[in-house]
Design a protein around this motif. Structure first.
Motif, short mmCIF file in Angstrom:
data_model
loop_
_atom_site.label_atom_id
_atom_site.label_comp_id
_atom_site.label_asym_id
_atom_site.label_seq_id
_atom_site.Cartn_x
_atom_site.Cartn_y
_atom_site.Cartn_z
N THR A 1 0.81 -1.22 0.00
CA THR A 1 0.00 0.00 0.00
C THR A 1 0.85 1.27 0.00
O THR A 1 0.38 2.32 -0.45
CB THR A 1 -0.95 0.02 1.21
OG1 THR A 1 -0.18 -0.10 2.42
CG2 THR A 1 -1.95 -1.13 1.13
N ASN A 2 2.08 1.17 0.49
CA ASN A 2 2.94 2.35 0.50
C ASN A 2 3.44 2.72 -0.90
O ASN A 2 4.08 3.75 -1.08
CB ASN A 2 4.14 2.14 1.44
CG ASN A 2 5.04 1.00 1.01
OD1 ASN A 2 4.66 0.15 0.20
ND2 ASN A 2 6.24 0.96 1.56
N GLN A 3 3.13 1.88 -1.88
CA GLN A 3 3.50 2.16 -3.26
C GLN A 3 2.33 2.71 -4.09
O GLN A 3 2.47 2.96 -5.28
CB GLN A 3 4.03 0.89 -3.93
CG GLN A 3 5.27 0.33 -3.27
CD GLN A 3 6.45 1.29 -3.33
OE1 GLN A 3 6.94 1.62 -4.40
NE2 GLN A 3 6.89 1.75 -2.16
N VAL A 4 1.17 2.85 -3.45
CA VAL A 4 0.00 3.39 -4.14
C VAL A 4 -0.01 4.91 -3.97
O VAL A 4 0.13 5.42 -2.86
CB VAL A 4 -1.30 2.78 -3.59
CG1 VAL A 4 -2.52 3.36 -4.31
CG2 VAL A 4 -1.27 1.25 -3.74
N ILE A 5 -0.21 5.63 -5.07
CA ILE A 5 -0.12 7.10 -5.07
C ILE A 5 -1.50 7.74 -4.92
O ILE A 5 -1.74 8.53 -4.01
CB ILE A 5 0.53 7.60 -6.38
CG1 ILE A 5 1.89 6.93 -6.61
CG2 ILE A 5 0.64 9.12 -6.36
CD1 ILE A 5 2.93 7.26 -5.58
#
Length: 291
Positions: A118-122
């Motif tokens: 989820t930390n890669q979703v913008i």
């Protein structure tokens, strides 16, 4: 799904470029006029998010997934819409399916596959919920997708429609065979004539017989990446692509819909240094934008 890559001319190696994304969720599918009243059975609108990175290194790759608009689902077409729009009623008579979410990320895949990244979703723009039997679907987007109130359910005011997804969980589905909304996917039930939940950061839920589905939530990252954080952000409920619209055609009776306008697919607009560079439309596959 295959990845479609779009290589774009950027500045010279090492240049830093301002990139803005405008992200539109897909609309929910049209429900039915089974009960033959004049009450609307339109799908919910998709949500809208935006954000700007003021300095992005040339060569950075963003993955773009554009949600698929919902449809009036029949017994032969009960499948999820691309990027998480839930099936309409899986009972004997159909409802509208939810619209798919649209998102931008730093890793590939439909949103539901990224729960461990989820930390890669913008950015995520939620999809609208599907319409029910003379009952409307909820709008997607915002920190919470729209939960469908009884007052919007026409003759079914005594029934609450599907719940919207939030920042921490999917809309709860209530009814036979209930499947709750989840990360990236809307929920549904096997009740007759109800709409499916829209896809989103967390998807909306389905509810009881004849009611509309809830909208999926939107999301704006607050992560600090190597080149900085998003600025100029918005996360709006509605203001995305239109849900299937009841155009006031003759009420169906039976399981057939009245005349209406199909739901719109999502979209992503990408601006480079303040100028529109690329428009991404629905393809049913992951697309890429290389700075």
């Amino acid at each position: 799904m295959p990845i479609q890559q779009m290589m774009l001319g950027g500045g010279a190696g090492g240049d830093n470029i301002a990139i803005q994304f405008k992200v539109y969720g897909a609309g929910g599918g049209l429900g039915s006029a089974y009960s033959g009243t004049s009450d609307s059975h339109s799908g919910g609108d998709g949500g809208y998010t935006q954000g700007t990175f003021t300095v992005v290194p040339a060569g950075t790759v963003f993955y773009i997934v554009v949600g698929q608009g919902g449809i009036s689902q029949t017994p032969g077409s009960r499948t999820y819409r691309y990027n998480g729009g839930a099936v309409g009623s899986k009972g004997g008579f159909y409802g509208g399916s939810g619209g798919g979410a649209t998102h931008v990320a730093l890793v590939t895949g439909e949103l539901s596959s990224l729960s461990s990244q989820t930390n890669q979703v913008i950015l995520v723009a939620g999809g609208g919920g599907g319409g029910g039997n003379n009952s409307i679907g909820g709008d997607g987007g915002g920190t919470s997708g729209q939960s469908v109130s009884g007052s919007s359910q026409g003759q079914f005011m005594d029934r609450t429609g599907g719940a919207g997804g939030t920042q921490i969980g999917g809309g709860v589905s209530v009814g036979s065979g209930a499947v709750n909304g989840s990360f990236g996917k809307g929920g549904y039930t096997v009740e007759n004539l109800n709409g499916g939940g829209g896809g989103g950061w967390y998807g909306g839920g389905g509810y009881q017989n004849s009611t509309g589905g809830g909208g999926g939530s939107g999301y704006v990252s607050t992560q600090s990446f190597s080149w900085g954080s998003l600025t100029n952000t918005l996360n709006q409920q509605g203001n995305g692509k239109s849900g299937g619209i009841d155009n006031g055609g003759p009420p169906g009776g039976g399981s057939g819909p009245s005349n209406g306008t199909p739901a719109e697919n999502g979209q992503v607009l990408v601006y480079r240094n303040g100028v529109l560079d690329t428009t991404f439309n629905y393809t049913g596959s992951v697309q890429t934008f290389t700075v």
